[in-house]
Motif scaffolding. Structure first.
Motif, short mmCIF file in Angstrom:
data_model
loop_
_atom_site.label_atom_id
_atom_site.label_comp_id
_atom_site.label_asym_id
_atom_site.label_seq_id
_atom_site.Cartn_x
_atom_site.Cartn_y
_atom_site.Cartn_z
N ARG A 188 2.38 -3.37 -7.72
CA ARG A 188 1.49 -2.48 -6.99
C ARG A 188 0.44 -1.88 -7.94
N PRO B 155 3.78 8.31 -1.73
CA PRO B 155 4.35 8.82 -2.98
C PRO B 155 3.33 8.87 -4.12
N ASN B 156 2.23 8.15 -3.95
CA ASN B 156 1.24 8.12 -5.03
C ASN B 156 0.40 9.38 -5.13
N GLY C 82 0.82 -1.22 0.00
CA GLY C 82 0.00 0.00 0.00
C GLY C 82 0.85 1.26 0.00
N GLY C 83 2.02 1.20 0.61
CA GLY C 83 2.87 2.38 0.69
C GLY C 83 3.80 2.55 -0.48
N ALA C 84 3.77 1.60 -1.42
CA ALA C 84 4.70 1.65 -2.56
C ALA C 84 4.13 2.47 -3.71
N VAL C 85 5.00 2.85 -4.59
CA VAL C 85 4.59 3.65 -5.76
C VAL C 85 3.79 2.76 -6.72
N VAL C 86 2.71 3.30 -7.22
CA VAL C 86 1.89 2.57 -8.20
C VAL C 86 2.76 2.12 -9.38
N PRO D 250 -3.27 0.46 -8.67
CA PRO D 250 -4.17 -0.22 -9.59
C PRO D 250 -3.44 -0.61 -10.87
#
Lengths: 335, 271
Positions: A58, B14-15, A15-19, A60
């Motif tokens: 990650r 970061p998103n 959830g905390g990672a970059v899409v 969507p």
């Protein structure tokens, strides 16, 4: 800690990672089915569980429709339909990606099947048809083929332009001017380069063909296929000057690199991963792109019909490649 | 308008960068050009709104309450996500705990998220009080892991669940969004069970000061509401921002419970 701990780790790390990034989560002892189900519900994609580590894309994760719509409409996979009308040719160019020559077997599709292909293609989203070969003007029934295509979609007919005499000139004259463009190959502003690849005297005959087609009222696009060491600015400028003189619109003056396919030993390496697909049909099957219509690695299916299924398959594979390359790009950023 | 409308948002992940860049691109084709500024916490963002540094703030429910209290109500909520209308808090315990109601927590330890999280701390304390539990009748275990971000990261709620699973607490309070993110109902049913769910309340909204010209914000809101879930280019953006399907006009009644909680608990106006 009870089994729920793995889900806390997944939510926190993924959830905390970059899409679009690939996240590695230690999952030793966890049930891969639970990880897979969590990814499914959360819009992420489980790539693998190996050695106690889960690799997760990650989300969507864009669906096929979103990926396809990111490509300009006229280049979207399935918008263009290429048809190899035949494989035999009056020339034996040393870089021909279809390995065509006077000795090559014809392998013609025929007007009836082409009409059906275009009809099905248009109902599946095809907006433009390209007829190529080999040399289509070797076919006595080319007028029927062109007429069937033009009725259904804007059509481009690729030719070397060298056969516009006698019966074949009459064939040309019988073709519609509206909805049809002729694409004629001319590789240089002077005979040397063109004749080196295509044979002595071919440059002059192609240029004559271009003049004939323009005089007959056709829209003519001229395409140059050039090696990297032959495409200097001076050569390009001379090429454009020549085509301006024969009244070819600037938008119809195309310079493209040699593809490393067919007879070509050098050129731009093209793979299914690197090419935006343009659905291509030959008598032998449906292929990924016209530069590789004789290559097993780009074969989509041997079944020409229903063409809509092949188009959907190409679109699905393209979306998969795009998702993979987007993720790879995240892994290999340099700054 | 010569300058773009400036949106403030908090960088809790970061998103938020692709989210707000997507917004900027979407509004570039709309009636009001829009740009954004990111803040490290909601306190700083609300200050920037009050100082006129930003025109609109993408506020949590607590940041909205804070803005209302500091402006004597001279501000307005412009729009919110559809699921901001029906946010909820979930109380959960270890599977088999046998709790049926909040009153069962008398004499128990309850793990809460960050003290500035409406869903995981402020409202849960209020719900416990409303259930008749005095402050000395429940031991609160506070996990202030993401202070300043009003619980947006969800980190403090995950920490609270870890405390629960480690048996250092008997129950946990968390936002329904975190409960959903865990897929806990399906995938953690052997470990956790929800035993009480709060009434619905409102969460985030786009907040502007009363001084913002309606000729500016009305077309902006109209363009926002026109974002379509069925547009393949916009949908990833809307998914990332956490919408169920669409943007909606706000419902201010949904903030009443939080206003009361803030007053009762004497939550500082500048959080």
């Amino acid at each position: 800690m009870v089994s729920g701990g793995i889900l806390l780790d997944l939510v926190e790390r993924v959830g905390g990672a970059v899409v679009g990034s690939i996240v590695e989560v230690p999952v030793a002892g966890a049930d891969p089915a639970v990880i897979e189900r969590w990814c499914e519900r959360s819009g992420h994609r489980l790539l693998s569980v190996e050695g106690g580590t889960a690799r997760i894309l990650r989300g969507p994760v864009p669906d096929d429709e979103a990926i396809l719509s990111s490509v300009p409409a006229d280049r979207r996979p399935g918008a263009r339909l290429w048809i190899y009308t035949n494989f035999d040719c009056n020339l034996a160019c040393d870089y021909c990606c279809a390995k065509s020559s006077p000795q090559t077997e014809r392998r013609a599709i025929g007007p009836e099947l082409i009409e059906r292909l275009v009809e099905e293609g248009v109902s599946s989203g095809v907006s433009e048809v390209f007829l190529t070969g080999g040399e289509p003007f070797l076919l006595p029934d080319l007028d029927q083929i062109v007429s069937a295509c033009v009725k259904r979609a804007p059509t481009t007919l690729l030719t070397n332009g060298m056969l516009f005499r006698g019966r074949r000139l009459e064939l040309l004259r019988s073709m519609p001017r509206e909805g049809l463009a002729l694409q004629i190959s001319l590789d240089s502003a002077t005979p040397d380069l063109h004749d080196r690849h295509r044979g002595r005297g071919t440059w002059q005959r192609a240029l004559d063909g271009i003049r004939t087609a323009v005089a007959e009222g056709f829209r003519v696009r001229v395409a140059a296929t050039v090696a990297a060491d032959e495409s200097g600015a001076a050569e390009s400028a001379a090429f454009h000057r020549l085509l301006d003189e024969v009244r070819i619109d600037r938008d119809d003056q195309v310079i493209r690199p040699i593809a490393q396919r067919g007879f070509a030993e050098d050129g731009v390496a093209l793979t299914v991963e690197s090419l935006i697909p343009e659905v291509t049909v030959t008598a032998d099957g449906v292929f990924w792109h016209p530069v590789a219509a004789d290559h097993e690695d780009q074969l989509v299916t041997r079944d020409l019909f229903p063409l809509g299924d092949a188009i959907e398959e190409v679109q699905r594979r393209f979306a998969d490649y795009r998702r993979e390359t987007d993720a790879a790009a995240q892994r290999f950023t340099c700054a | 308008m010569s300058k773009p409308l400036l949106i403030g948002a908090v960088a809790y992940t970061p998103n938020v960068v692709p989210i707000w860049e997507g917004f900027r691109d979407y509004f570039a084709d709309g009636p009001v050009e829009t740009d954004f500024v990111l803040f490290s916490n909601y306190g700083r963002q609300v200050d920037a709104l009050l100082d006129g540094v930003v025109d609109i703030a993408w506020n949590t429910n607590l940041a909205w309450v804070r803005t209302v209290l500091q402006t004597d109500g001279k501000c307005r909520a412009l729009a919110m996500r559809d699921n901001d209308l029906a946010f909820q808090t979930v109380f959960a315990a270890r599977a088999g705990s046998g709790f049926a109601d909040l009153s069962d927590l008398r004499g128990r330890r309850v793990a809460l998220g960050s003290r500035d999280s409406a869903q995981a701390a402020i409202l849960p304390v209020q719900y416990l009080r409303e259930a008749g539990l005095g402050d000395d009748e429940v031991e609160l275990v506070r996990l202030d892991s993401d202070l300043g971000k009003h619980g947006d990261t969800g980190r403090s709620e995950l920490d609270a669940i870890r405390v629960l699973l480690d048996e250092d607490a008997d129950a946990v309070a968390l936002g329904a969004n975190t409960w959903k993110a865990l897929a806990a109902d399906e995938l953690m049913s052997d470990a956790l069970e929800a035993f009480w769910t709060s009434p619905e309340y409102c969460h985030c909204n786009f907040t502007a000061l009363e001084t913002l010209d309606p000729d500016v914000y009305e077309p902006w809101v109209e363009h926002l509401l026109a974002m379509s879930w069925d547009d393949p280019e916009l949908r990833p953006l809307m998914e990332l921002e956490g919408l169920e399907r669409k943007w909606v006009r706000p419902d201010l009644d949904g903030y009443a419970s939080l206003f009361k909680a803030v007053e009762d608990q004497r939550i500082p106006a500048r959080w």
